[in-house]
Design a protein around this motif. Structure first.
Motif, PDB file in Angstrom:
ATOM      1  N   VAL A 126       0.845  -1.214   0.000  1.00  0.00           N
ATOM      2  CA  VAL A 126       0.000   0.000   0.000  1.00  0.00           C
ATOM      3  C   VAL A 126       0.875   1.257   0.000  1.00  0.00           C
ATOM      4  CG1 VAL A 126      -1.640   1.332   1.417  1.00  0.00           C
ATOM      5  CG2 VAL A 126      -1.993  -1.121   1.073  1.00  0.00           C
ATOM      6  N   TRP A 127       1.951   1.254   0.803  1.00  0.00           N
ATOM      7  CA  TRP A 127       2.836   2.432   0.862  1.00  0.00           C
ATOM      8  C   TRP A 127       3.472   2.701  -0.498  1.00  0.00           C
ATOM      9  CZ3 TRP A 127       5.479   0.161   5.797  1.00  0.00           C
ATOM     10  CH2 TRP A 127       4.629   0.341   6.889  1.00  0.00           C
ATOM     11  N   VAL A 128       3.934   1.605  -1.137  1.00  0.00           N
ATOM     12  CA  VAL A 128       4.608   1.773  -2.432  1.00  0.00           C
ATOM     13  C   VAL A 128       3.624   2.296  -3.473  1.00  0.00           C
ATOM     14  CG1 VAL A 128       5.742   0.538  -4.334  1.00  0.00           C
ATOM     15  CG2 VAL A 128       6.369   0.007  -1.969  1.00  0.00           C
ATOM     16  N   ILE A 129       2.462   1.637  -3.570  1.00  0.00           N
ATOM     17  CA  ILE A 129       1.494   2.020  -4.615  1.00  0.00           C
ATOM     18  C   ILE A 129       0.910   3.409  -4.332  1.00  0.00           C
ATOM     19  CG2 ILE A 129      -0.738   1.394  -5.646  1.00  0.00           C
ATOM     20  CD1 ILE A 129       0.294  -1.598  -5.141  1.00  0.00           C
ATOM     21  N   SER A 130       0.558   3.671  -3.068  1.00  0.00           N
ATOM     22  CA  SER A 130       0.011   4.999  -2.753  1.00  0.00           C
ATOM     23  C   SER A 130       1.094   6.071  -2.906  1.00  0.00           C
ATOM     24  CB  SER A 130      -0.579   5.025  -1.341  1.00  0.00           C
ATOM     25  OG  SER A 130       0.408   4.726  -0.386  1.00  0.00           O
ATOM     26  N   GLY A 131       2.344   5.693  -2.652  1.00  0.00           N
ATOM     27  CA  GLY A 131       3.463   6.636  -2.843  1.00  0.00           C
ATOM     28  C   GLY A 131       3.582   7.053  -4.306  1.00  0.00           C
ATOM     29  N   TYR A 132       3.510   6.061  -5.215  1.00  0.00           N
ATOM     30  CA  TYR A 132       3.551   6.370  -6.650  1.00  0.00           C
ATOM     31  C   TYR A 132       2.360   7.255  -7.026  1.00  0.00           C
ATOM     32  CZ  TYR A 132       7.246   2.950  -7.657  1.00  0.00           C
ATOM     33  OH  TYR A 132       8.426   2.272  -7.709  1.00  0.00           O
ATOM     34  N   TYR A 133       1.176   6.898  -6.479  1.00  0.00           N
ATOM     35  CA  TYR A 133      -0.053   7.643  -6.799  1.00  0.00           C
ATOM     36  C   TYR A 133       0.082   9.101  -6.341  1.00  0.00           C
ATOM     37  CZ  TYR A 133      -5.015   8.887  -6.896  1.00  0.00           C
ATOM     38  OH  TYR A 133      -6.213   9.509  -7.147  1.00  0.00           O
ATOM     39  N   LEU A 134       0.539   9.282  -5.107  1.00  0.00           N
ATOM     40  CA  LEU A 134       0.667  10.652  -4.577  1.00  0.00           C
ATOM     41  C   LEU A 134       1.690  11.453  -5.387  1.00  0.00           C
ATOM     42  CD1 LEU A 134       0.589   9.873  -0.743  1.00  0.00           C
ATOM     43  CD2 LEU A 134      -1.175  11.060  -2.047  1.00  0.00           C
ATOM     44  N   TRP A 135       2.762  10.770  -5.761  1.00  0.00           N
ATOM     45  CA  TRP A 135       3.816  11.431  -6.544  1.00  0.00           C
ATOM     46  C   TRP A 135       3.256  11.914  -7.890  1.00  0.00           C
ATOM     47  CZ3 TRP A 135       6.564   8.982 -10.865  1.00  0.00           C
ATOM     48  CH2 TRP A 135       7.636   9.754 -11.324  1.00  0.00           C
ATOM     49  N   LEU A 136       2.416  11.074  -8.508  1.00  0.00           N
ATOM     50  CA  LEU A 136       1.810  11.443  -9.789  1.00  0.00           C
ATOM     51  C   LEU A 136       0.762  12.540  -9.622  1.00  0.00           C
ATOM     52  CD1 LEU A 136       1.328   7.876 -11.322  1.00  0.00           C
ATOM     53  CD2 LEU A 136       2.806   9.660 -12.237  1.00  0.00           C
ATOM     54  N   LYS A 137      -0.091  12.399  -8.596  1.00  0.00           N
ATOM     55  CA  LYS A 137      -1.242  13.295  -8.451  1.00  0.00           C
ATOM     56  C   LYS A 137      -0.877  14.656  -7.864  1.00  0.00           C
ATOM     57  CE  LYS A 137      -4.696  11.107 -10.133  1.00  0.00           C
ATOM     58  NZ  LYS A 137      -5.596  11.683 -11.129  1.00  0.00           N
ATOM     59  N   LEU A 138       0.175  14.693  -7.056  1.00  0.00           N
ATOM     60  CA  LEU A 138       0.510  15.965  -6.417  1.00  0.00           C
ATOM     61  C   LEU A 138       1.339  16.874  -7.323  1.00  0.00           C
ATOM     62  CD1 LEU A 138       1.199  14.799  -2.744  1.00  0.00           C
ATOM     63  CD2 LEU A 138      -0.736  16.115  -3.565  1.00  0.00           C
ATOM     64  N   GLY A 139       1.507  16.454  -8.559  1.00  0.00           N
ATOM     65  CA  GLY A 139       2.188  17.299  -9.537  1.00  0.00           C
ATOM     66  C   GLY A 139       3.672  17.452  -9.302  1.00  0.00           C
ATOM     67  N   LYS A 140       4.281  16.467  -8.603  1.00  0.00           N
ATOM     68  CA  LYS A 140       5.719  16.562  -8.322  1.00  0.00           C
ATOM     69  C   LYS A 140       6.537  15.707  -9.286  1.00  0.00           C
ATOM     70  CE  LYS A 140       4.975  19.157  -4.781  1.00  0.00           C
ATOM     71  NZ  LYS A 140       5.189  20.601  -4.950  1.00  0.00           N
ATOM     72  N   MET A 141       5.872  15.203 -10.324  1.00  0.00           N
ATOM     73  CA  MET A 141       6.552  14.310 -11.257  1.00  0.00           C
ATOM     74  C   MET A 141       7.572  15.088 -12.090  1.00  0.00           C
ATOM     75  SD  MET A 141       4.776  11.623 -13.809  1.00  0.00           S
ATOM     76  CE  MET A 141       4.406  12.788 -15.075  1.00  0.00           C
ATOM     77  N   THR A 142       8.835  14.710 -11.970  1.00  0.00           N
ATOM     78  CA  THR A 142       9.893  15.368 -12.735  1.00  0.00           C
ATOM     79  C   THR A 142      10.614  14.307 -13.558  1.00  0.00           C
ATOM     80  OG1 THR A 142      11.458  14.968 -10.975  1.00  0.00           O
ATOM     81  CG2 THR A 142      10.290  17.086 -10.907  1.00  0.00           C
ATOM     82  N   PRO A 143      11.356  14.705 -14.592  1.00  0.00           N
ATOM     83  CA  PRO A 143      12.112  13.696 -15.352  1.00  0.00           C
ATOM     84  C   PRO A 143      13.080  12.925 -14.453  1.00  0.00           C
ATOM     85  CG  PRO A 143      12.068  15.785 -16.514  1.00  0.00           C
ATOM     86  CD  PRO A 143      11.452  16.034 -15.179  1.00  0.00           C
ATOM     87  N   PHE A 144      13.652  13.619 -13.469  1.00  0.00           N
ATOM     88  CA  PHE A 144      14.579  12.939 -12.561  1.00  0.00           C
ATOM     89  C   PHE A 144      13.840  11.873 -11.748  1.00  0.00           C
ATOM     90  CE2 PHE A 144      16.776  12.542  -8.456  1.00  0.00           C
ATOM     91  CZ  PHE A 144      18.004  12.113  -8.925  1.00  0.00           C
ATOM     92  N   GLY A 145      12.661  12.236 -11.226  1.00  0.00           N
ATOM     93  CA  GLY A 145      11.855  11.280 -10.454  1.00  0.00           C
ATOM     94  C   GLY A 145      11.468  10.080 -11.303  1.00  0.00           C
ATOM     95  N   ALA A 146      11.088  10.341 -12.551  1.00  0.00           N
ATOM     96  CA  ALA A 146      10.708   9.245 -13.450  1.00  0.00           C
ATOM     97  C   ALA A 146      11.906   8.334 -13.715  1.00  0.00           C
ATOM     98  CB  ALA A 146      10.173   9.811 -14.759  1.00  0.00           C
ATOM     99  N   THR A 147      13.090   8.935 -13.836  1.00  0.00           N
ATOM    100  CA  THR A 147      14.315   8.140 -14.056  1.00  0.00           C
ATOM    101  C   THR A 147      14.598   7.265 -12.844  1.00  0.00           C
ATOM    102  OG1 THR A 147      15.156   9.990 -15.338  1.00  0.00           O
ATOM    103  CG2 THR A 147      16.748   8.309 -14.718  1.00  0.00           C
ATOM    104  N   VAL A 148      14.461   7.864 -11.645  1.00  0.00           N
ATOM    105  CA  VAL A 148      14.703   7.108 -10.401  1.00  0.00           C
ATOM    106  C   VAL A 148      13.725   5.935 -10.313  1.00  0.00           C
ATOM    107  CG1 VAL A 148      14.545   7.244  -7.872  1.00  0.00           C
ATOM    108  CG2 VAL A 148      15.705   9.050  -9.149  1.00  0.00           C
ATOM    109  N   ALA A 149      12.444   6.207 -10.593  1.00  0.00           N
ATOM    110  CA  ALA A 149      11.428   5.138 -10.549  1.00  0.00           C
ATOM    111  C   ALA A 149      11.757   4.043 -11.570  1.00  0.00           C
ATOM    112  CB  ALA A 149      10.043   5.720 -10.819  1.00  0.00           C
TER     113      ALA A 149
END
Lengths: 211, 210
Positions: free
Chosen positions: A170-193
């Motif tokens: 739940v933490w992992v999936i909700s973490g990805y969801y929050l990262w996407l929905k809160l508008g913090k998605m950056t190319p660096f974050g996408a690379t890390v993921a």
């Protein structure tokens, strides 16, 4: 539509935070025991060398009973509580040996054929041993899928471990969801993921076929 | 006031950055541990998916060097063109027999060499995808400490597992800082933390035996 999305976000964030705080101590316990399991040469991990072993012979007073009830009756009379992990019947006479395990304690009971005497070997570990055993204590074995848990508290502990495993998901999936929905998605974050996915994928799908 | 501003700006953003990126990177590995925990706890539910296939092979003329442990295991594995983690090496001098067990995720080989030069009998067991997850969960592991991590993959995986633990610690510490900043969530969060600690302590006390 936006209000519904905000409510979902609010709820997911709340679950992410409070489940994390509720399971904080359990997470730390498994982190500590995980390090111990990964580093058996560390002094803290050598709990088995520091174990205390005591053996005593105890008389039993048990009337003749069916073979299936012998183990249960003997353990009850000796007031030994825990998960029975292995039972060995020495021959057709009815003599047997049973190991009963709980985190920090392993009790091996050898009973004679007449059910008049039990040799009880009690192995006690220190706190590090308890932490280590909590990590692996589940009363079953992948190599023996038919084996079942017999002790209430081992079932309770497995429920807690399951809860942590599900919470981790739940933490992992909700973490990805929050990262996407809160508008913090950056190319660096996408690379890390992406690198994280590649790392897990390498070990799961590539290493079995390495030359 | 100045301290509050600092917390709200640089420190807060830094903590949030660490929390988000550690989670993003280690998420898939954490999921692997989560799934394998459920399999380990409920093997009867997954036994149908635990495929198992055994293949037996025989090789002649295998040299058994005058060594022991890892060096002996490696030499025999090399002659058979096998790579992987050497799990166990056993010598039975009376029977002039050497046993080597070697593995990789989902794949296990037991080699028995009789005589010198001798005949090597291999039993290869392939256990499928779920076993790969279990294999990784249990490695490097506490058993046969002197041999563990002799294959670079297992050694690297050990580092990944240690890093995951460090990231779990950093995620929980940064998570605490991020939660504390949300004043509306403080009371409920404190309740959850205390409830988690109390229930865990009571359960461990009951398990250990008071």
């Amino acid at each position: 539509m936006a209000a519904s999305s905000n409510r979902t976000l609010f709820l997911i964030r709340k679950i992410h935070i409070h489940s994390g705080l509720f399971l904080l101590w359990l997470t730390w316990l498994f982190a500590l025991s995980g390090v111990m399991l990964n580093h058996p040469k560390w002094e803290i991990s050598k709990f088995w060398e520091r174990r205390d072993v005591q053996t005593e012979v105890t008389p039993l007073e048990i009337p003749p009973i069916d073979a299936e009830k012998r183990v249960e009756t003997v353990l009850k009379q000796l007031e030994i509580d825990g998960e029975p992990e292995s039972i060995h019947w020495s021959d057709d006479s009815g003599a047997f040996t049973v190991s009963v395990v709980r985190p920090g304690t392993i009790v091996e009971v050898s009973v004679n054929a007449e059910l008049t005497q039990a040799e009880v070997k009690r192995t006690q570990t220190d706190g590090a041993g308890i932490v280590h055993m909590l990590h692996t204590f589940n009363g079953v074995s992948v190599d023996e899928p038919a084996r079942q848990r017999d002790w209430f508290w081992s079932t309770a502990w497995v429920a807690v471990m399951d809860m942590l495993a599900i919470a981790l998901g739940v933490w992992v999936i909700s973490g990805y969801y929050l990262w996407l929905k809160l508008g913090k998605m950056t190319p660096f974050g996408a690379t890390v993921a992406g690198l994280g996915i590649l790392l897990a994928g390498f070990f799961l799908f590539v290493t079995p076929y390495l030359p | 006031m100045a301290r509050d501003n600092l917390f709200n700006s640089k420190l807060y953003r830094g903590v949030r950055w660490i929390h988000a990126h550690a989670g993003l990177f280690f998420g898939p590995v954490a999921l692997l541990f989560a799934v394998s925990t459920l399999i380990l706890n409920h093997p009867q539910l997954f036994s149908g998916w635990m495929a198992r296939e055994e293949v037996e092979r025989v090789f002649e003329g295998i040299q058994v060097p005058d060594s022991e442990g890892l060096s002996l295991g490696r030499s025999i594995a090399q002659q058979l063109d096998l790579t992987g983690e050497i799990d166990w090496v056993g010598i039975q001098p009376d029977e002039k027999r050497v046993t080597v067990m070697i593995s990789r995720p989902g794949w296990y080989t037991r080699i028995t060499v009789k005589g010198n030069p001798g005949r090597a009998e291999l039993v290869e067991t392939r256990k499928g995808f779920l076993d790969r997850i279990l294999y990784l969960h249990k490695r490097p592991g506490p058993h046969v400490a002197n041999l563990r991590g002799n294959w670079w993959v297992v050694k690297l995986w050990g580092t990944v597992a240690d890093s995951l633990i460090l990231s779990v610690l950093s995620l929980s510490l940064t998570g605490i800082l991020l939660w504390w900043r949300l004043k509306n969530e403080r009371a409920m969060g404190l309740g959850a933390t205390v409830a988690g600690f109390t229930s865990l302590t009571v359960l461990i006390w009951l398990l250990v035996g008071g």
